[in-house]
Scaffold this active site. Structure first.
Site, PDB file in Angstrom:
ATOM      1  N   ASP A  35      22.574  41.691  57.626  1.00 45.25           N
ATOM      2  CA  ASP A  35      23.731  42.586  57.813  1.00 45.25           C
ATOM      3  C   ASP A  35      24.997  41.890  57.320  1.00 45.25           C
ATOM      4  OD1 ASP A  35      25.500  44.516  58.656  1.00 45.25           O
ATOM      5  OD2 ASP A  35      25.160  44.225  60.803  1.00 45.25           O
TER       6      ASP A  35
ATOM      7  N   TYR B 158      23.424  37.018  59.652  1.00 40.68           N
ATOM      8  CA  TYR B 158      24.776  37.575  59.835  1.00 40.68           C
ATOM      9  C   TYR B 158      24.793  38.327  61.171  1.00 40.68           C
ATOM     10  CZ  TYR B 158      24.836  36.725  54.810  1.00 40.68           C
ATOM     11  OH  TYR B 158      24.728  36.159  53.570  1.00 40.68           O
TER      12      TYR B 158
ATOM     13  N   GLU C 244      25.012  32.981  62.289  1.00 41.45           N
ATOM     14  CA  GLU C 244      26.337  33.596  62.131  1.00 41.45           C
ATOM     15  C   GLU C 244      27.356  32.479  61.904  1.00 41.45           C
ATOM     16  OE1 GLU C 244      28.105  36.644  62.290  1.00 41.45           O
ATOM     17  OE2 GLU C 244      29.854  35.332  62.269  1.00 41.45           O
TER      18      GLU C 244
ATOM     19  N   CYS D  94      47.721  57.786  66.657  1.00 46.48           N
ATOM     20  CA  CYS D  94      46.689  57.426  65.689  1.00 46.48           C
ATOM     21  C   CYS D  94      45.435  58.194  66.067  1.00 46.48           C
ATOM     22  CB  CYS D  94      46.430  55.925  65.714  1.00 46.48           C
ATOM     23  SG  CYS D  94      44.947  55.486  64.798  1.00 46.48           S
TER      24      CYS D  94
ATOM     25  N   CYS E 169      27.245  47.735  54.449  1.00 48.62           N
ATOM     26  CA  CYS E 169      28.457  48.543  54.537  1.00 48.62           C
ATOM     27  C   CYS E 169      29.038  48.757  53.141  1.00 48.62           C
ATOM     28  CB  CYS E 169      29.484  47.890  55.464  1.00 48.62           C
ATOM     29  SG  CYS E 169      29.859  46.191  55.014  1.00 48.62           S
TER      30      CYS E 169
ATOM     31  N   GLN F  24      30.759  46.333  65.429  1.00 49.77           N
ATOM     32  CA  GLN F  24      30.868  47.595  64.665  1.00 49.77           C
ATOM     33  C   GLN F  24      31.962  48.460  65.266  1.00 49.77           C
ATOM     34  OE1 GLN F  24      29.796  48.659  61.921  1.00 49.77           O
ATOM     35  NE2 GLN F  24      27.920  47.537  61.449  1.00 49.77           N
TER      36      GLN F  24
HETATM   37  C1  LIG Z   1      28.859  43.211  59.011  1.00 45.41           C
HETATM   38  S1  LIG Z   1      29.004  41.930  60.183  1.00 45.41           S
HETATM   39  C2  LIG Z   1      27.510  42.135  61.065  1.00 45.41           C
HETATM   40  C3  LIG Z   1      27.464  41.521  62.446  1.00 45.41           C
HETATM   41  C4  LIG Z   1      26.321  41.961  63.340  1.00 45.41           C
HETATM   42  N1  LIG Z   1      25.057  42.019  62.673  1.00 45.41           N
HETATM   43  C5  LIG Z   1      26.648  43.287  64.011  1.00 45.41           C
HETATM   44  O1  LIG Z   1      26.010  44.293  63.711  1.00 45.41           O
HETATM   45  O2  LIG Z   1      27.553  43.327  64.843  1.00 45.41           O
HETATM   46  C6  LIG Z   1      28.785  40.525  59.190  1.00 45.41           C
HETATM   47  C7  LIG Z   1      28.818  39.209  59.934  1.00 45.41           C
HETATM   48  O3  LIG Z   1      28.545  38.152  59.005  1.00 45.41           O
HETATM   49  C8  LIG Z   1      29.305  37.028  59.360  1.00 45.41           C
HETATM   50  N2  LIG Z   1      29.353  36.163  58.150  1.00 45.41           N
HETATM   51  C9  LIG Z   1      30.138  36.310  57.070  1.00 45.41           C
HETATM   52  N3  LIG Z   1      29.846  35.386  56.143  1.00 45.41           N
HETATM   53  C10 LIG Z   1      28.848  34.625  56.656  1.00 45.41           C
HETATM   54  C11 LIG Z   1      28.107  33.514  56.155  1.00 45.41           C
HETATM   55  N4  LIG Z   1      28.352  32.999  54.964  1.00 45.41           N
HETATM   56  N5  LIG Z   1      27.143  32.994  56.931  1.00 45.41           N
HETATM   57  C12 LIG Z   1      26.885  33.512  58.166  1.00 45.41           C
HETATM   58  N6  LIG Z   1      27.547  34.573  58.678  1.00 45.41           N
HETATM   59  C13 LIG Z   1      28.518  35.127  57.938  1.00 45.41           C
HETATM   60  C14 LIG Z   1      30.615  37.632  59.819  1.00 45.41           C
HETATM   61  O4  LIG Z   1      31.337  36.732  60.629  1.00 45.41           O
HETATM   62  C15 LIG Z   1      30.136  38.864  60.577  1.00 45.41           C
HETATM   63  O5  LIG Z   1      29.931  38.578  61.936  1.00 45.41           O
END
Ligand SMILES: C[S@@+](CC[C@H](N)C(=O)[O-])C[C@H]1O[C@@H](n2cnc3c(N)ncnc32)[C@H](O)[C@@H]1O
Length: 463
Positions: free
Chosen positions: A382, A313, A334, A166, A409, A284
């Site tokens: 995020d 998030y 989170e 991979c 994203c 990430q």
């Molecule tokens: C794109 S990731 C970003 C995580 C972190 N900011 C990082 O850069 O590593 C999105 C995050 O949102 C969380 N998430 C998803 N839905 C959510 C919600 N309704 N409330 C709180 N967190 C949530 C996911 O578990 C995930 O950890």
């Protein structure tokens, strides 16, 4: 059976079409037009003439898959690796970057009706191959009845393509996949049959601490028997897990996870900070580029030291902890509890004492957060690909941060969210795409919004 469709009538499922691709849609499919009717073609690049088989056909458009390139686009490259996770490898890397930047601009203009902000140059990836720190493989059964471990064939839920190397994973990551596969074959274990919905081996998740050299390996199966001791002997890594799930889907989340050997969290470093990552927690997938992404978020947050910052998030606290030395206080939220536990532990590990992290659903937690912690000066947001619901946007507007740093994203969900925030009185100032996912159509970007001179609108508090 397939048939050639006359160009005047809309095609039907199974029809074979000869098409010229004229552009790339968001998500990476080629776009072809027949008498004004649009066909999205997986595997087609602008300039290609292809033979394509129609999958879904609707009144306004159809989806098809290129099965033969009749005349390649002038800039089409030969494949480096037969890899369903790298569909854009046939597009020169400079072109990939151009298309991604164009698609961010187009989403903001067409969906969000947003202009007048600064679209900053896309940040190219440091590594175009072997950049992923996490790979989720699937088990399947090969043509000769042998157990295989690889990726779904494009468009096929039931066919798994074996993978020798991979090229999105490191060599050591590949070696671990091979070791697990060899041991599962030795134990005579069979794959989950996605049509019959029965069988044992489902997925294999290999996660790598790129800066520490540590590996976390998780085998996902149906409930059943496994010679765990033999697996531990065969697979040398820092954390080996076994998840047993009754679920019928392809998700690697859920089920009961047990640590078979090693430590429960993977260690990783970003900048000056160390992070512990549980198997359930988001991190990430491109470590090197995540560092640059967070650097841009830090710069856009423009902290001076007196600010209360919300990290919404927050995952394992990566962004909040990266901002902590520049802020008065960080508050993160989170939904995944093990990730919040990691964030709290990560704050301690890095001797950060002005950051607190809470488990909660942003959709429900915002008002209480404002009541308890106070209004934020800056909010870093995020979210997952689906972006923010209208209600969450209203709650953020209610909290009234002066500055919002939105890490996205998915530009097609950033666009409507940014438009709602602009409608409420924010100004979209800057957007910077960052290429975290070379050879794929995925786009990451960071956007800066600031409260306008007239402040933000007071939203309907009962909404
Ligand atoms: C794109 S990731 C970003 C995580 C972190 N900011 C990082 O850069 O590593 C999105 C995050 O949102 C969380 N998430 C998803 N839905 C959510 C919600 N309704 N409330 C709180 N967190 C949530 C996911 O578990 C995930 O950890």
């Amino acid at each position: 059976m397939s048939s050639a469709a006359p160009s005047s009538s809309p095609p039907r499922r199974g029809d074979e079409l000869e098409l010229t691709i004229d552009s790339l849609a968001y998500g990476g499919n080629g776009v072809a037009r027949r008498d004004g009717y649009v066909v999205f073609v997986a595997g087609g690049l602008p300039g290609d003439r292809v033979r394509a088989v129609v999958g879904k056909a609707k009144r306004a458009y159809a989806e098809a898959r290129a099965v033969e390139i009749l005349e390649p686009a002038p800039d089409r490259l030969p494949e480096v690796a037969h890899h369903p996770g790298a569909p854009w490898q046939v597009l020169p890397y400079e072109r990939q970057l151009e298309v991604k930047a164009e698609q961010v601009e187009e989403a903001l203009r067409r969906i969000g009706k947003l202009e007048g902000y600064e679209l900053e140059p896309i940040v190219p990836a440091e590594q175009q191959w072997r950049y992923r720190n996490k790979l989720e493989y699937s088990f399947g059964t090969g043509d000769g009845g042998e157990l295989v471990c690889g990726f779904h064939a494009p468009g096929r839920f039931d066919e798994i393509l074996p993978m020798d190397d991979c090229k999105l994973a490191s060599e050591r990551g590949n070696a671990l996949r091979e070791a697990v596969l060899a041991e599962c074959r030795r134990q005579g274990l069979g794959a989950w049959d996605r049509r019959e919905q029965r069988g044992f081996l489902r997925n294999l998740v290999v996660r790598e601490g790129r800066r520490t050299g540590e590996f976390q390996v998780r085998l996902v199966t149906s409930p059943g028997k496994l010679d765990a001791d033999a697996l531990i002997d065969a697979v040398r890594c820092e954390g080996l897990f076994w998840t047993q799930t009754e679920g019928l889907g392809e998700s690697t989340q859920g089920g009961e996870t047990q640590l078979l050997a090693g430590t429960p969290q993977l260690r990783e470093r970003l900048g000056d900070l160390e992070f512990l990552i549980s198997p359930e927690a988001f991190f990430q997938t491109n470590t090197e580029m995540a560092e640059l992404l967070y650097g841009i978020a830090i710069e856009m947050a423009a902290l001076r030291g007196h600010e209360l910052v919300y990290d919404l998030y927050c995952g394992i606290g990566t962004i909040g902890l990266s901002l902590a030395s520049r802020a008065k206080e960080i508050v993160g939220v989170e939904i995944v509890e093990p990730a919040v536990a990691d964030a709290i532990e990560n704050a301690k590990l890095n001797e950060v004492d002005n950051a607190s992290f809470y488990a909660g659903d942003i959709r429900l937690a915002m008002r209480e957060l404002v009541e308890q912690a106070g209004r934020p000066d800056v909010a870093v947001i995020d979210p997952p690909r689906a972006g923010l619901s209208q209600k969450v946007v209203r709650r953020i507007v209610e909290a009234a941060p002066k500055r919002i740093v939105y890490v996205s994203c998915n530009p097609t969900t950033l666009a409507p969210n940014a438009a709602q925030l602009v409608e409420a009185g924010y100004e979209l100032k800057r957007v910077r795409p960052v290429d975290l996912f070379p050879q794929t159509p995925h786009i990451e970007c960071v956007a800066l919004l600031e409260a306008g001179p007239r402040g933000v609108a007071n939203p309907d508090r009962d909404a």
